[in-house]
Design an enzyme around this catalytic site. Structure first.
Site, PDB file in Angstrom:
ATOM      1  N   LEU A  25       0.916  -1.523   0.405  1.00  0.00           N
ATOM      2  CA  LEU A  25      -0.272  -0.159  -0.173  1.00  0.00           C
ATOM      3  C   LEU A  25       0.398   1.796  -0.376  1.00  0.00           C
ATOM      4  CD1 LEU A  25      -2.830  -0.820   2.413  1.00  0.00           C
ATOM      5  CD2 LEU A  25      -2.689  -1.902   0.072  1.00  0.00           C
TER       6      LEU A  25
ATOM      7  N   ASN B 154       1.820   2.957  -2.413  1.00  0.00           N
ATOM      8  CA  ASN B 154       1.130   4.201  -4.056  1.00  0.00           C
ATOM      9  C   ASN B 154      -0.549   3.555  -3.785  1.00  0.00           C
ATOM     10  OD1 ASN B 154       1.512   5.973  -5.124  1.00  0.00           O
ATOM     11  ND2 ASN B 154       2.167   5.423  -6.655  1.00  0.00           N
TER      12      ASN B 154
ATOM     13  N   ASP C 196       5.746  -5.881   2.215  1.00  0.00           N
ATOM     14  CA  ASP C 196       6.392  -5.295   1.248  1.00  0.00           C
ATOM     15  C   ASP C 196       7.318  -6.637   0.751  1.00  0.00           C
ATOM     16  OD1 ASP C 196       8.632  -4.617   0.329  1.00  0.00           O
ATOM     17  OD2 ASP C 196       9.100  -2.693   1.486  1.00  0.00           O
TER      18      ASP C 196
ATOM     19  N   SER D  55       8.567  -1.486 -19.319  1.00  0.00           N
ATOM     20  CA  SER D  55       8.333   0.297 -20.477  1.00  0.00           C
ATOM     21  C   SER D  55       8.790   0.169 -21.637  1.00  0.00           C
ATOM     22  CB  SER D  55       8.330   0.570 -18.782  1.00  0.00           C
ATOM     23  OG  SER D  55       8.168   1.643 -19.601  1.00  0.00           O
TER      24      SER D  55
ATOM     25  N   TYR E  44      14.828   5.547 -12.609  1.00  0.00           N
ATOM     26  CA  TYR E  44      13.434   5.058 -13.487  1.00  0.00           C
ATOM     27  C   TYR E  44      13.955   3.579 -14.767  1.00  0.00           C
ATOM     28  CZ  TYR E  44       9.244   3.038 -14.650  1.00  0.00           C
ATOM     29  OH  TYR E  44       7.702   2.627 -14.881  1.00  0.00           O
TER      30      TYR E  44
ATOM     31  N   LYS F 111      14.695  -0.457 -15.605  1.00  0.00           N
ATOM     32  CA  LYS F 111      13.726  -1.073 -15.509  1.00  0.00           C
ATOM     33  C   LYS F 111      14.484  -1.808 -17.018  1.00  0.00           C
ATOM     34  CE  LYS F 111       9.433  -0.781 -14.180  1.00  0.00           C
ATOM     35  NZ  LYS F 111       8.673  -1.965 -13.643  1.00  0.00           N
TER      36      LYS F 111
ATOM     37  N   TYR G  27       4.802  -1.777 -21.025  1.00  0.00           N
ATOM     38  CA  TYR G  27       3.510  -0.807 -21.831  1.00  0.00           C
ATOM     39  C   TYR G  27       3.834   0.554 -22.327  1.00  0.00           C
ATOM     40  CZ  TYR G  27       2.774  -3.862 -17.357  1.00  0.00           C
ATOM     41  OH  TYR G  27       2.146  -4.421 -16.537  1.00  0.00           O
TER      42      TYR G  27
ATOM     43  N   ASN H 166       2.043   4.322 -23.115  1.00  0.00           N
ATOM     44  CA  ASN H 166       1.362   4.632 -22.181  1.00  0.00           C
ATOM     45  C   ASN H 166      -0.327   4.256 -21.737  1.00  0.00           C
ATOM     46  OD1 ASN H 166       3.188   6.873 -22.991  1.00  0.00           O
ATOM     47  ND2 ASN H 166       2.746   7.960 -21.862  1.00  0.00           N
TER      48      ASN H 166
HETATM   49  P1  NAD Z   1       1.086   2.154  -8.732  1.00  0.00           P
HETATM   50  O1  NAD Z   1       2.236   2.622  -7.755  1.00  0.00           O
HETATM   51  O2  NAD Z   1      -0.814   2.402  -8.775  1.00  0.00           O
HETATM   52  O3  NAD Z   1       0.937   0.494  -8.865  1.00  0.00           O
HETATM   53  C1  NAD Z   1       1.682  -0.580  -8.093  1.00  0.00           C
HETATM   54  C2  NAD Z   1       1.591  -1.027  -7.018  1.00  0.00           C
HETATM   55  O4  NAD Z   1       2.731  -1.674  -6.567  1.00  0.00           O
HETATM   56  C3  NAD Z   1       1.178   0.413  -5.344  1.00  0.00           C
HETATM   57  O5  NAD Z   1      -0.276  -0.706  -5.083  1.00  0.00           O
HETATM   58  C4  NAD Z   1       2.294  -0.031  -4.480  1.00  0.00           C
HETATM   59  O6  NAD Z   1       1.853  -0.169  -3.077  1.00  0.00           O
HETATM   60  C5  NAD Z   1       2.518  -1.371  -5.195  1.00  0.00           C
HETATM   61  N1  NAD Z   1       4.372  -1.417  -4.548  1.00  0.00           N
HETATM   62  C6  NAD Z   1       5.104  -0.401  -4.345  1.00  0.00           C
HETATM   63  N2  NAD Z   1       6.349  -1.176  -3.753  1.00  0.00           N
HETATM   64  C7  NAD Z   1       5.941  -2.167  -3.517  1.00  0.00           C
HETATM   65  C8  NAD Z   1       6.660  -2.546  -3.063  1.00  0.00           C
HETATM   66  N3  NAD Z   1       7.867  -2.827  -2.151  1.00  0.00           N
HETATM   67  N4  NAD Z   1       6.696  -4.240  -2.226  1.00  0.00           N
HETATM   68  C9  NAD Z   1       4.440  -4.436  -2.326  1.00  0.00           C
HETATM   69  N5  NAD Z   1       3.901  -3.304  -3.209  1.00  0.00           N
HETATM   70  C10 NAD Z   1       4.344  -2.777  -3.398  1.00  0.00           C
HETATM   71  O7  NAD Z   1       2.225   1.925 -10.718  1.00  0.00           O
HETATM   72  P2  NAD Z   1       1.674   1.342 -11.944  1.00  0.00           P
HETATM   73  O8  NAD Z   1       0.814   2.188 -12.543  1.00  0.00           O
HETATM   74  O9  NAD Z   1       0.263   0.372 -11.396  1.00  0.00           O
HETATM   75  O10 NAD Z   1       2.414   0.741 -12.618  1.00  0.00           O
HETATM   76  C11 NAD Z   1       2.935  -1.197 -12.028  1.00  0.00           C
HETATM   77  C12 NAD Z   1       4.126  -1.091 -12.658  1.00  0.00           C
HETATM   78  O11 NAD Z   1       3.718  -1.255 -14.424  1.00  0.00           O
HETATM   79  C13 NAD Z   1       5.071  -0.810 -12.318  1.00  0.00           C
HETATM   80  O12 NAD Z   1       6.378  -1.759 -12.180  1.00  0.00           O
HETATM   81  C14 NAD Z   1       5.434   0.176 -13.415  1.00  0.00           C
HETATM   82  O13 NAD Z   1       6.784   0.840 -13.147  1.00  0.00           O
HETATM   83  C15 NAD Z   1       4.853  -0.069 -14.637  1.00  0.00           C
HETATM   84  N6  NAD Z   1       5.176   0.920 -15.816  1.00  0.00           N
HETATM   85  C16 NAD Z   1       3.860   1.928 -15.009  1.00  0.00           C
HETATM   86  C17 NAD Z   1       3.419   2.566 -16.321  1.00  0.00           C
HETATM   87  C18 NAD Z   1       2.538   4.316 -16.075  1.00  0.00           C
HETATM   88  O14 NAD Z   1       2.679   4.598 -16.675  1.00  0.00           O
HETATM   89  N7  NAD Z   1       1.839   3.683 -15.584  1.00  0.00           N
HETATM   90  C19 NAD Z   1       4.124   2.184 -17.611  1.00  0.00           C
HETATM   91  C20 NAD Z   1       4.819   2.021 -17.990  1.00  0.00           C
HETATM   92  C21 NAD Z   1       5.191   1.151 -17.126  1.00  0.00           C
HETATM   93  C1  WQD Z   2       3.369  12.428 -21.924  1.00  0.00           C
HETATM   94  C2  WQD Z   2       3.527  13.302 -22.525  1.00  0.00           C
HETATM   95  C3  WQD Z   2       4.831  14.917 -21.411  1.00  0.00           C
HETATM   96  C4  WQD Z   2       2.655  16.550 -18.567  1.00  0.00           C
HETATM   97  C5  WQD Z   2       5.714   8.720 -18.420  1.00  0.00           C
HETATM   98  C6  WQD Z   2       7.169   7.582 -18.150  1.00  0.00           C
HETATM   99  C7  WQD Z   2       7.290   6.413 -19.190  1.00  0.00           C
HETATM  100  C8  WQD Z   2       5.879   5.667 -18.706  1.00  0.00           C
HETATM  101  C9  WQD Z   2       4.660   6.134 -18.911  1.00  0.00           C
HETATM  102  C10 WQD Z   2       6.467   4.210 -16.898  1.00  0.00           C
HETATM  103  C11 WQD Z   2       4.135  13.948 -23.145  1.00  0.00           C
HETATM  104  C12 WQD Z   2       3.011  15.802 -21.834  1.00  0.00           C
HETATM  105  C13 WQD Z   2       3.001  15.384 -18.931  1.00  0.00           C
HETATM  106  C14 WQD Z   2       2.231  17.359 -17.954  1.00  0.00           C
HETATM  107  C15 WQD Z   2       2.260  17.661 -20.226  1.00  0.00           C
HETATM  108  N1  WQD Z   2       6.373   5.348 -17.277  1.00  0.00           N
HETATM  109  N2  WQD Z   2       2.887  16.478 -20.617  1.00  0.00           N
HETATM  110  N3  WQD Z   2       1.802  18.145 -19.948  1.00  0.00           N
HETATM  111  O1  WQD Z   2       6.254  10.742 -20.246  1.00  0.00           O
HETATM  112  O2  WQD Z   2       5.580   9.368 -22.086  1.00  0.00           O
HETATM  113  O3  WQD Z   2       6.022   8.646 -20.144  1.00  0.00           O
HETATM  114  O4  WQD Z   2       5.182   7.640 -17.966  1.00  0.00           O
HETATM  115  O5  WQD Z   2       6.920   3.162 -17.209  1.00  0.00           O
HETATM  116  O6  WQD Z   2       8.667   5.830 -17.998  1.00  0.00           O
HETATM  117  O7  WQD Z   2       8.234   8.358 -18.692  1.00  0.00           O
HETATM  118  O8  WQD Z   2       4.531  10.270 -20.013  1.00  0.00           O
HETATM  119  O9  WQD Z   2       1.683  10.790 -19.100  1.00  0.00           O
HETATM  120  O10 WQD Z   2       4.195  12.153 -18.061  1.00  0.00           O
HETATM  121  O11 WQD Z   2       3.362  12.552 -20.583  1.00  0.00           O
HETATM  122  O12 WQD Z   2       2.520  18.003 -21.362  1.00  0.00           O
HETATM  123  O13 WQD Z   2       1.005  18.472 -17.208  1.00  0.00           O
HETATM  124  O14 WQD Z   2       2.607  14.863 -22.283  1.00  0.00           O
HETATM  125  O15 WQD Z   2       5.555  16.006 -21.991  1.00  0.00           O
HETATM  126  O16 WQD Z   2       4.520  15.011 -23.947  1.00  0.00           O
HETATM  127  P1  WQD Z   2       5.596   9.640 -20.990  1.00  0.00           P
HETATM  128  P2  WQD Z   2       2.947  11.679 -19.016  1.00  0.00           P
END
Ligand code: NAD
Ligand code: WQD
Length: 425
Positions: free
Chosen positions: A41, A43, A76, A181, A228, A232, A256, A258
């Site tokens: 929990l 996040n 955790d 990612s 970050y 990954k 993933y 966006n």
């Molecule tokens: P999120 O923060 O909403 O979910 C992550 C969950 O993991 C949270 O509920 C948090 O409480 C839990 N958590 C974190 N560290 C922990 C630990 N040590 N032990 C147990 N629980 C833990 O994030 P999300 O957006 O759902 O992303 C999930 C995954 O996808 C992450 O690995 C993230 O890097 C990856 N990812 C996310 C995005 C995005 O844009 N959301 C894009 C690409 C990759």
């Molecule tokens: C999208 C576009 C911003 C906010 C990030 C991580 C990536 C992945 C997904 C986890 C960009 C623009 C954004 C704002 C804006 N996460 N923007 N004003 O940067 O493509 O990817 O999230 O793995 O690793 O880098 O996503 O939603 O932050 O931005 O203009 O207030 O929106 O500059 O061009 P991004 P994002």
């Protein structure tokens, strides 16, 4: 569901109450998987568990079927208590017994020698895990925070993963889906064509370029701008190395693009403890009046309207991609012990198009301010999705308009929740 007395298997979802995890858990339940969620929990909130249950119960009531089990441990995933959980989710069977004589005495009688003994049975016990697969979401994900606090990110995202994999190996759990990612493509994203998995590989890999010529993809990544992003890439490399050393693993790293949108009910969505920095959650704060205007980072990119292009994928499509990965692995369609897949739509939209779409859905004006490019941003990042289509038999179906509709629904529901958390069983 009594774990000890049944043969049920579970998918363990680590980080399963977060944004992507919660949507995936719901889809897993709908596909009749029993789910064990591990989440600390850090996040997310426990109320998300109640919301998943409510939606799953509604679903199973409609289809007149019993609901699979959903278990939760607030933990955790780096904690030593993970071993106890895995022991609990194991079954044990005796596979060999032998007799041992801890006490014996010899008596000489008229008819010969008699052995008086207390026999003890000793046995060899075989442990089978009830966890048939793991989906690993747990990680910290803020690009900006990772630059300020790199060790926090390497500790959770990388060191945590290494220890966790060791534990899984011990319990012979080798079916692993990893949240990766598009960030691993770094500056290759700026090449202006949809990104293929071969743009970032961990061992030499042969592939065919757009003209059909055979090419060698060289291992490595370029232009990863944050700890970050590097975390990954490192995780993927570690997973690729394990799979090479022991091909009995089945590891899929899902890259993933966006992720946006949320469940259509408005009950699940992106609700982090951390301040949001991604585009759509920021726009939501503008729509609700919390933030006066959206700063658009960069209006001078080489794109149709000058704002950056991204491949926005609806989180429910993304969630289903995880189920497709489990199914493909079970069916032997995943080509190697470690395999990467892009999960995107294959279509790009500009930041401006996203703003327009949300304005149209919400029927509200979104004030914008033009701002400088954000550090580390790329202008174009879109997926080539063929590999996932062929091997995972998965394809994104929802549109940007669906994303906007669901986000707006969620944003309104947050202000006026349909189910107050305390009333949910
Ligand atoms: P999120 O923060 O909403 O979910 C992550 C969950 O993991 C949270 O509920 C948090 O409480 C839990 N958590 C974190 N560290 C922990 C630990 N040590 N032990 C147990 N629980 C833990 O994030 P999300 O957006 O759902 O992303 C999930 C995954 O996808 C992450 O690995 C993230 O890097 C990856 N990812 C996310 C995005 C995005 O844009 N959301 C894009 C690409 C990759
Ligand atoms: C999208 C576009 C911003 C906010 C990030 C991580 C990536 C992945 C997904 C986890 C960009 C623009 C954004 C704002 C804006 N996460 N923007 N004003 O940067 O493509 O990817 O999230 O793995 O690793 O880098 O996503 O939603 O932050 O931005 O203009 O207030 O929106 O500059 O061009 P991004 P994002």
């Amino acid at each position: 569901l009594d774990i000890a007395s049944s043969n049920a298997t579970f998918i363990m979802v680590v980080g399963g109450l977060g944004y992507i995890g919660s949507h995936t858990v719901l889809e897993l339940l709908k596909e009749n998987y029993n789910v064990l969620i591990i989440d600390d929990l850090s996040n997310s909130y426990e109320s998300v568990l109640h919301r998943i249950r409510t939606l799953a119960m509604e679903h199973f009531k409609t289809v007149h079927k019993p609901m699979p089990a959903i278990h939760f441990r607030q933990l955790d995933y780096r904690s030593s208590r993970m071993r106890t959980v895995l022991e609990e989710y194991s079954s044990y069977s005796v596979i060999e017994t032998t007799a041992r004589f801890p006490y014996s005495s010899l008596q000489r009688t008229d008819s010969g020698i008699e052995l008086e003994a207390e026999v003890e049975q000793v046995g060899l016990v075989h442990r089978t895990s009830r966890i048939s697969g793991v989906i690993h979401f747990a990680a910290y994900k803020s690009v900006e925070e990772s630059i300020r606090m790199p060790l926090k990110y390497y500790s959770n995202n990388v060191c945590g993963l290494v220890d966790f994999l060791g534990l899984l190996e011990e319990f012979n759990i080798k079916n692993f889906v990893f949240s990766s990612s598009a960030t691993v493509y770094g500056e290759k994203a700026n090449c202006g064509v949809p990104l293929r998995e071969e743009h970032c590989v961990h061992h030499h890999e042969t592939f065919y370029d757009h003209e059909g010529n055979e090419q060698q993809a060289l291992p490595g990544a370029i232009g990863l701008t944050s700890p970050y992003g590097r975390s990954k890439f490192m995780c993927e490399s570690i997973l690729a190395d394990i799979a090479r050393s022991d091909p009995s693993w089945s590891i899929t790293a899902l890259r993933y693009f966006n992720p946006v949108g949320c469940h259509e009910s408005g009950l699940l969505g992106e609700d982090p403890r951390q301040k949001p920095s991604n585009l759509i959650p920021v726009v939501a704060t503008v729509l609700t009046g919390v933030k006066p205007a959206l700063d658009v980072f960069g209006t001078d990119w080489n794109t149709p309207d000058g704002t950056a292009v991204r491949d926005f994928i609806h989180v429910v499509d993304l969630a289903r991609g995880h189920i497709a990965a489990l199914a493909a692995s079970a069916a032997g369609r995943v080509k190697s012990a470690f395999r990467t897949y892009n999960l995107g739509t294959g279509r790009g939209h500009t930041v401006r198009e996203v703003v327009n779409s949300l304005e149209a859905t919400a029927q509200r004006k979104i004030p914008v301010r033009e701002a400088a490019r954000r550090d580390g941003d790329v202008g174009f990042c879109v997926a080539e999705v063929r590999r996932a289509e062929v091997e995972l038999q998965w394809k994104a179906e929802k549109t940007l308009a669906d994303c906007s509709r669901d986000v707006w629904n969620f944003t309104k529901a947050r202000c006026n929740p349909r189910v107050p958390d305390e009333m949910v069983p």
